[in-house]
Scaffold this active site. Structure first.
Site, PDB file in Angstrom:
ATOM      1  N   ALA A 324       0.839  -1.208   0.000  1.00 17.07           N
ATOM      2  CA  ALA A 324       0.000   0.000   0.000  1.00 17.07           C
ATOM      3  C   ALA A 324       0.867   1.248   0.000  1.00 17.07           C
ATOM      4  CB  ALA A 324      -0.911   0.018   1.217  1.00 17.07           C
ATOM      5  N   CYS A 325       2.037   1.122   0.611  1.00 16.87           N
ATOM      6  CA  CYS A 325       2.893   2.293   0.774  1.00 16.87           C
ATOM      7  C   CYS A 325       3.424   2.807  -0.542  1.00 16.87           C
ATOM      8  CB  CYS A 325       4.049   1.957   1.696  1.00 16.87           C
ATOM      9  SG  CYS A 325       3.453   1.304   3.248  1.00 16.87           S
TER      10      CYS A 325
END
Lengths: 383, 383
Positions: A324-325
């Site tokens: 997600a980062c």
């Protein structure tokens, strides 16, 4: 349509028992732990109890080895810059694996501006760090080597003990980012030979806004955030009491229930893997057995991970494609490139991460949705 | 015995309407704002709504001027180091007042290691920055000048507009730490000429674990915490969604109710001041009228602040002596020394900070307890 959340590595729902514990703490106090009156002392007590629980989760020497921060990203910054800057007159090199979290890689890259050399060590096609290559890269000028305990994107668990032994032969410190591992698989910092360890509250069902750094007794580091000298001067700023209290309770629950929960998840994970691999031209990423209990990740030929994600979302199933980062960039995942995938292969990735809220009935539903999604997208694909 | 909490500058109870708002947000999602699926988008929406509310509180040009952090200490570090490191090839000096929070002073001191010169500007006996001396200290080599909006330890509100004009004449940036002021007195960053402003969630009855930095459009700063590039690359780390949501709602409530609440508090504050000053050899610290609505601070001859605090605690009244952030050292407060008090005078300080939970009936109870405490301690005093 029932929602099935399979993106636990990005964010985990806070464990209800942890929320209840936080509510109880709230009744006792909202004081500032640095205040000298009774409300301050109660706040301080809550934090010190949390420190003990976190220390026990990883078998730290004592609770004073634990420094609370705002989360894993800050903790990784603190560990790496803290050790490197503190020792920069003596040692001028830092090393990490190729598949570290971006907060580790970017902290290391920032050191380049300060005359410190940064090298990375490759992993094999299953994501395992190459110990021989690590040994060749290390010399006595390396102050810190950072290799994650396990990788949430491909599930692989690293041979941490072998790595720490290799690092220590050359006299450097060993840091391990255990964001994905802590609370899910047993960690013993003393047996593993870990000098610094990163922990994340939310990644073990605690609230967001808390993380912790384990620092082996005797190791000195330079703070990143300066101020009132909280957390033994290593992390200033009024403590986020409730998040810290929640992280402590989450650690306690994880320690107690980890083994049983891991068994339950591994069964589900392996059913997921077996089901998905029946789809034509689908491949598991990461190691088949040295793998996080909650993690199943794949790649598919000729389709895009982002399209898979959005299609699955229409089934009410939330998944990830890579971390997600780094979802905002269109770059392929550095982890998938590091295990030897080509750019076009890395783009077709799907990451499923199970949690406490998932159950076995969901698995066939998910497998069916994946199959239909992949078939639909392949029909539409121009490739 | 009813508890009377008068240490709101150290920690404020979270406003019940804020807690309720957070609970509602929790129902919607627990996703990671960087995730691309629906849970992630809902989390992102919550954060962006909070950003608008914080921007509106200080009349920022737009919500993109607001960067969320873990709190005021981190924000002060980010503002000062971020500007100084970003411009270190061009400008080599930084300036602050003598009465800044320790996170500002220590961030500035850290710059000394990097070849940057740090000077402080004195304040008068009421805690007001001396504009003429500031003007003399500044030159075109000063990259950033930091003066707080108001000081929670002596209550004084600084002449921020005059300071910003003085700073801008020399071409530097003006940073103001509004931790004690925001949400309590009106702030308009555009009218005040502020380039960077520090905000704290808990100091306006929001949850702990969130803070924000306002950055005027066009100003570039270097991040302190590196990673996934959240918050426009200026503050990496998965966002603490619920704390941020709470800070937004706290800002909205403060904006709406600030004027009326200030009137209520000023009345109570002045009753407190009048009552306490009737005690022999008691003195107000800070400015008599340019003063935070919630703040009343004093010093007494021949007794110790810590003894006053512990005695008052036995009455069930929580107060402070100096700032909570420096309560652990036995050093006298740097703020009290800066307004010209002698060491022994600075040790006899008492800080009362009112909040939404206090009411007028409490004032005579507090005044009576202070009087009895001071008389008792003076009888015991060897001085």
């Amino acid at each position: 349509m029932k929602n099935i959340y399979l993106d636990n590595a990005s964010a985990r729902p806070v464990e209800p028992r942890v929320s209840e514990f936080i509510r109880e703490c709230l009744k006792d106090t909202f004081g500032n732990p640095s205040s000298l009156h009774s409300a301050g002392l109660e706040a301080k007590k809550i934090i010190e109890e949390a420190r003990v629980k976190v220390a026990e989760l990883i078998n730290a020497e004592n609770e004073n080895c634990i420094i609370f921060t705002s989360g894993a990203t800050e903790t990784n910054n603190l560990a790496i810059k803290g050790v490197a800057f503190r020792n920069k007159e003596k040692k001028k090199r830092v090393v990490s694996s190729d598949i570290e979290h971006i907060s580790v890689l970017n902290s290391m890259k920032e050191l380049l501006k300060n005359g410190i050399e940064f090298n990375t060590v490759p992993v094999n096609s299953e994501g395992i760090v190459d110990i021989e290559k690590l040994s060749n890269i290390l010399n006595s000028d390396v102050v810190i080597t950072s290799v994650m305990y396990a990788n949430s994107e491909i599930g692989t668990i690293e041979p941490v003990k072998e790595i720490s032994e290799t690092v220590h032969k050359m006299g450097g410190y060993f840091h391990s980012d255990a964001t994905a591992a802590a609370g899910h698989i047993p960690i013993d910092v003393q047996k593993d030979g870990i000098d610094l360890l990163t922990l994340s509250s939310n990644d073990m069902y605690g609230p967001q806004g808390a993380g912790a750094l384990y620092i082996k007794p005797g190791i000195k580091i330079q703070p990143v955030i300066l101020g009132g000298g909280q957390e033994k001067g290593i992390r200033s700023g009024t403590e986020n009491i409730l998040a810290i209290a929640g992280m402590g309770e989450a650690s306690k629950i994880a320690k107690k229930e980890m083994d049983e929960e891991a068994k339950r998840l591994i069964k589900m994970r392996d059913e997921l893997i077996d089901g998905v691999l029946k789809i034509e031209n689908s491949y598991l990423t990461g190691h088949p057995t040295r793998r996080l209990p909650y993690q199943a990740s794949f790649r598919f030929n000729r389709i895009e991970g982002e399209s898979i994600l959005l299609n699955m979302d229409m089934y009410g199933i939330q998944i990830a494609t890579g971390s997600a980062c780094s979802s905002k960039t269109l770059e392929p995942s550095h982890t998938l490139l590091a295990i030897g995938l080509k750019h076009e292969e890395a783009h077709g990735s799907m990451v499923l991460t199970l949690g406490r809220a998932n159950n076995t009935e969901e698995i066939p539903v998910v497998v069916k949705a994946v199959r239909e999604t992949v078939e639909r997208l392949r029909k539409l694909s121009p490739l």
